[in-house]
Scaffold this motif. Structure first.
Motif, PDB file in Angstrom:
ATOM      1  N   ARG A  56      -2.277 -20.386  -5.195  1.00 55.73           N
ATOM      2  CA  ARG A  56      -1.653 -19.955  -3.636  1.00 55.73           C
ATOM      3  C   ARG A  56      -0.219 -20.500  -3.298  1.00 55.73           C
ATOM      4  NH1 ARG A  56      -6.457 -22.181  -0.948  1.00 55.73           N
ATOM      5  NH2 ARG A  56      -5.490 -21.734   0.786  1.00 55.73           N
ATOM      6  N   VAL A  57       0.564 -19.748  -2.845  1.00 53.96           N
ATOM      7  CA  VAL A  57       2.002 -20.284  -2.720  1.00 53.96           C
ATOM      8  C   VAL A  57       2.289 -19.983  -1.057  1.00 53.96           C
ATOM      9  CG1 VAL A  57       4.295 -20.456  -3.109  1.00 53.96           C
ATOM     10  CG2 VAL A  57       2.667 -19.749  -4.857  1.00 53.96           C
ATOM     11  N   ARG A  58       2.679 -21.106  -0.561  1.00 58.70           N
ATOM     12  CA  ARG A  58       3.162 -20.730   0.815  1.00 58.70           C
ATOM     13  C   ARG A  58       4.696 -20.329   0.778  1.00 58.70           C
ATOM     14  NH1 ARG A  58       2.271 -24.937   5.780  1.00 58.70           N
ATOM     15  NH2 ARG A  58       4.218 -25.950   4.783  1.00 58.70           N
ATOM     16  N   GLU A 101       2.175 -16.121   2.715  1.00 54.79           N
ATOM     17  CA  GLU A 101       1.285 -16.779   1.725  1.00 54.79           C
ATOM     18  C   GLU A 101       1.141 -15.505   0.814  1.00 54.79           C
ATOM     19  OE1 GLU A 101      -1.977 -19.017   2.734  1.00 54.79           O
ATOM     20  OE2 GLU A 101      -3.013 -18.534   0.738  1.00 54.79           O
ATOM     21  N   PRO A 134       5.167 -24.866  -1.051  1.00 57.55           N
ATOM     22  CA  PRO A 134       4.048 -25.811  -1.366  1.00 57.55           C
ATOM     23  C   PRO A 134       3.102 -24.898  -2.142  1.00 57.55           C
ATOM     24  CG  PRO A 134       4.447 -25.560   0.783  1.00 57.55           C
ATOM     25  CD  PRO A 134       5.476 -24.926   0.350  1.00 57.55           C
ATOM     26  N   VAL A 136      -0.911 -24.498  -3.909  1.00 57.43           N
ATOM     27  CA  VAL A 136      -2.076 -25.091  -4.059  1.00 57.43           C
ATOM     28  C   VAL A 136      -2.948 -24.632  -5.369  1.00 57.43           C
ATOM     29  CG1 VAL A 136      -4.571 -25.165  -3.461  1.00 57.43           C
ATOM     30  CG2 VAL A 136      -2.878 -25.629  -1.700  1.00 57.43           C
ATOM     31  N   ARG A 145      -3.020 -30.285  -5.193  1.00 54.91           N
ATOM     32  CA  ARG A 145      -1.986 -29.696  -4.360  1.00 54.91           C
ATOM     33  C   ARG A 145      -0.650 -30.188  -4.628  1.00 54.91           C
ATOM     34  NH1 ARG A 145      -5.242 -27.784  -0.162  1.00 54.91           N
ATOM     35  NH2 ARG A 145      -7.479 -28.299  -0.535  1.00 54.91           N
ATOM     36  N   ILE A 147       2.012 -30.337  -2.947  1.00 56.53           N
ATOM     37  CA  ILE A 147       2.672 -30.139  -1.574  1.00 56.53           C
ATOM     38  C   ILE A 147       3.607 -31.033  -0.948  1.00 56.53           C
ATOM     39  CG2 ILE A 147       0.692 -28.620  -1.042  1.00 56.53           C
ATOM     40  CD1 ILE A 147      -0.450 -30.623   0.733  1.00 56.53           C
ATOM     41  N   GLU A 148       3.966 -32.339  -1.845  1.00 58.10           N
ATOM     42  CA  GLU A 148       4.557 -33.470  -1.268  1.00 58.10           C
ATOM     43  C   GLU A 148       5.915 -33.206  -1.218  1.00 58.10           C
ATOM     44  OE1 GLU A 148       2.064 -36.292  -4.019  1.00 58.10           O
ATOM     45  OE2 GLU A 148       2.983 -37.478  -2.344  1.00 58.10           O
TER      46      GLU A 148
END
Lengths: 172, 525
Positions: A56-58, A101, A134, A136, A145, A147-148
């Protein structure tokens, strides 16, 4: 920009390849601003050996015309949100919402395999900025994740699980 | 030009093709025994399995007292490393195993595994001072008591000299006492720095390690950066001024010199310790200076007067002046003590429920006895010149004051439950307030002060200098924006690199990174 320079840039980019491989990352981490861009998200391994079942990509705000590429064996879904201010996309079109997303689910990517997930999009006109995507990565057992974001206090130090980044270059 | 372009293209292709296929960043797939388990008996070996071939760099095993146990070098079979479990680590208890390995592209991967044998003990609490027994603690404690005694005696004598009158050998008292106080204050500073740094390797006796660390410039530079550094320097400066006053030979030192010296010497005490971390700092600090100053004056005055009475030189005017001043100064002492108590204790119940409160009650009782004696002095014996009774009473007061000083030393060793908190803000204005104590409590707030609701919160401790690789501990929600962990935190006294991570959504994680100094007192159970 001379052809020689571009070739040299390619050499440099190629030499920089290995460090990106460990993470879920974009194949092309740089693109000209205000252009059409195909994001190729590389997933080189699962979560600690467990196969990947969902990605999953934002999508950051400012990006329009987002279209994910479907994959056999995966279910692709798109999530949209309303825009505060509708945007004039030219040709007399008003856009009232954007994709926030994109997700590929119900898949099965073994840790021994590698795969790419593609999205086309139109990049905003913001030369010199960096966009973060970010992501997941859900596996049969566990979740990683990516996402950092880099710590502004520690430039040059990459986080352990960094979000895939796209640097917007000036228009050629 | 075309040839050059072609050459570059071929070079680019060659580099791309030869990029290492082994993906960097090995991660630990599993360990046998697993992290956090309790096993009945010590295992024969600890097996770490990664998801790609690795090269072991270093590993350390620490037992519940923090002592390091030597590990034999480990054979590697591709992605699996086997460490033989040392015989020295067969006792029941909790162990910390820290490992560091290199991935195929030399990227280091590290972590810590917590393993308990027999019983799930509390996390190992390690201080630089204790190698399993309190004996190594004593040098630091004795030093502290000695410093307090000498400082109060000299400071009090200076205040007596200013307010009541001269006394024989006052120059010697101020001169030698001042020098001794300054030396003790600086020695205490060095020891403090040594405990902050902690020994490099806790395998030697802690006493020797402490001594070795005192002469380490790093210990001094760390100590000077803490509030203790400012306090010790202030105290030492004040003591030096008093020594100067005493060493002025025949000449009368200016009263200002004695006054400022005494103020700095005693005031320095308020710049660190429990009072310095109470709120508001200015009130607690002022109360402490008044309290300590009054106590020093009382302590020194009794000694000086007793000396005078014994020598038969009963200085009647001095006794009367002391008595009159005492009428004003002792109430100040009591008021300051009450103010301090309200700042340091949270509720009146704490007086009975906490160790700190109970010590405070004992001190109060001793003070009451002192006041009774002082009243008898003033109204019964002094007016009638009953020197013998006066002498005995003053001696008794001296004993009581010694007891009070002992209780004060115990108080300074006991955490008053205003737990040490650290507050850190990230780039977006979100703050985390981390309170360390018997419970680890993190309070998260956004930029506008609202509590942050997170999906999960963890705190990661690392202390590379002690060979402890990052350990992640999960915190559970206990209230809006409040996340806590019941069990005590493992702590080597010293500086920890801390990271608090709060996941607030699928794609968002807040992180705060900071350093936290854990004091030896905070690590005692």
């Amino acid at each position: 920009m001379s052809h020689t320079f571009r070739a040299l840039a390619a050499v440099v980019a190629a030499a920089a390849l290995p460090t990106a491989y460990a993470h879920v990352s974009l194949e092309r981490p740089q693109a000209p601003t205000d252009s059409y861009y195909k994001a190729v998200l590389q997933v080189p391994h699962g979560c600690k050996g467990s196969p990947t079942v969902a990605v999953r990509v934002r999508i950051p705000e400012g990006i329009l015309g987002v279209k994910p590429q479907p994959k056999p064996g995966w279910k692709v879904s798109i999530t949209r949100v309303k825009l505060d201010k509708p945007i004039d996309a030219g040709h007399g079109n008003m856009i009232g919402e954007r994709v926030s997303e994109v997700a590929w689910t119900d898949g099965d990517l073994s840790d021994e395999h590698f795969d790419e997930f593609r999205i086309t999009m139109k990049l905003p006109d913001r030369p010199g900025t960096t966009l973060a995507f970010p992501t997941v990565q859900e596996c049969k057992q566990g979740v990683t994740r990516w996402i950092e974001l880099p710590d502004p206090a520690k430039p040059g130090v990459e986080p352990a699980e960094p979000a895939p980044l796209l640097q917007l270059l000036p228009k050629p | 030009m075309t040839a050059l372009r072609a050459a570059l293209a071929i070079l680019a292709l060659a580099l791309a093709l030869t990029a290492p296929v082994a993906f960097a960043h090995a991660s630990l797939v599993r360990s046998v025994p697993a992290d956090g388990t309790v096993v009945d008996a010590a295992p024969d070996e600890l097996v770490l399995q990664f998801d790609e071939p690795v090269e072991p760099l270093r590993a350390s095993l620490r037992d519940a007292t923090g002592a390091a146990v030597d590990l034999a070098s480990a054979p590697v079979e591709g992605d699996t490393v086997r460490y033989a479990w040392p015989d020295a680590a067969r006792r029941d208890g909790t162990y910390l195993f820290s490992y560091r390995v290199a991935s195929a592209d030399a990227h280091p991967v590290s972590g810590t595994i917590i393993l308990s044998i027999g019983t799930a003990g509390a996390m190992p609490t390690v201080t630089a001072e204790a190698a399993g027994d309190a004996a190594a603690n004593q040098p630091a404690l004795l030093l502290r008591i000695a410093r307090n005694l000498v400082l109060l005696a000299v400071g009090g004598a200076a205040l007596y000299r200013l307010s009541v009158g001269t006394f024989p050998a006052w120059r010697a008292v101020l001169g030698l006492g001042g020098v001794l106080s300054a030396l003790l204050a600086l020695a205490r500073l060095g020891v403090h720095g040594a405990t902050l740094i902690g020994p490099d390797d806790a395998s030697g006796t802690a006493g020797l390690a402490l001594l070795a660390a005192v002469v380490d410039p790093a210990a001094w530079s760390v100590a000077l950066r803490t509030s203790f550094g400012v306090s010790a320097l202030t105290t030492a400066t004040g003591a030096a001024l008093l020594a100067l006053a005493g060493a002025m030979g025949r000449r009368e030192p200016p009263p200002a010199l004695i006054g400022v010296g005494a103020l700095l010497a005693i005031g320095g005490l308020a710049l660190t310790g429990h009072a310095a971390s109470a709120t508001p700092a200015w009130l607690a600090g002022a109360a402490l200076v008044v309290h300590a100053g009054a106590a020093a004056w009382w302590f020194a005055s009794l000694g000086i007067l007793l000396q005078g009475l014994r020598a038969g030189v009963a200085p009647a005017p001095d006794l009367h002046r002391f008595s009159k001043l005492a009428m004003r100064i002792v109430p100040l002492l009591v008021i300051a003590a009450l103010v301090l108590a309200t700042r340091l204790l949270r509720t009146p119940d704490d007086l009975l429920r906490t160790d700190y409160g109970r010590w405070l009650l004992l001190k109060g009782a001793l003070l009451l006895a002192l006041l009774v004696l002082a009243a008898l002095n003033r109204h019964r014996w002094l007016p009638h010149g009953r020197t013998a009774a006066l002498r005995r009473s003053i001696a008794a007061e001296g004993v009581l004051i010694a007891a009070v000083l002992g209780v004060t030393a115990a108080l300074s060793q006991t955490p008053p439950h205003t737990a040490a908190t650290t507050r850190v803000r990230d780039a977006a204005g979100n703050t985390v307030e981390l309170a360390s104590g018997p419970q680890l409590l993190a309070t998260l707030r956004d930029a506008s002060g609202q509590p942050i609701e997170a999906v999960d919160v963890e705190i990661i401790y690392a202390r590379e200098s002690a060979g402890v690789e990052p350990m992640a501990l999960a915190l559970a929600r206990v209230g809006p924006g409040r996340y806590a962990r019941a069990s005590a935190v493992p702590a080597f006294a010293g500086t920890w690199q801390v990271e608090v991570r709060a996941r607030v959504g699928d794609f968002d994680r807040l992180a705060w990174r900071f350093e936290q100094v854990v004091r030896p007192e905070a690590t005692r159970p």
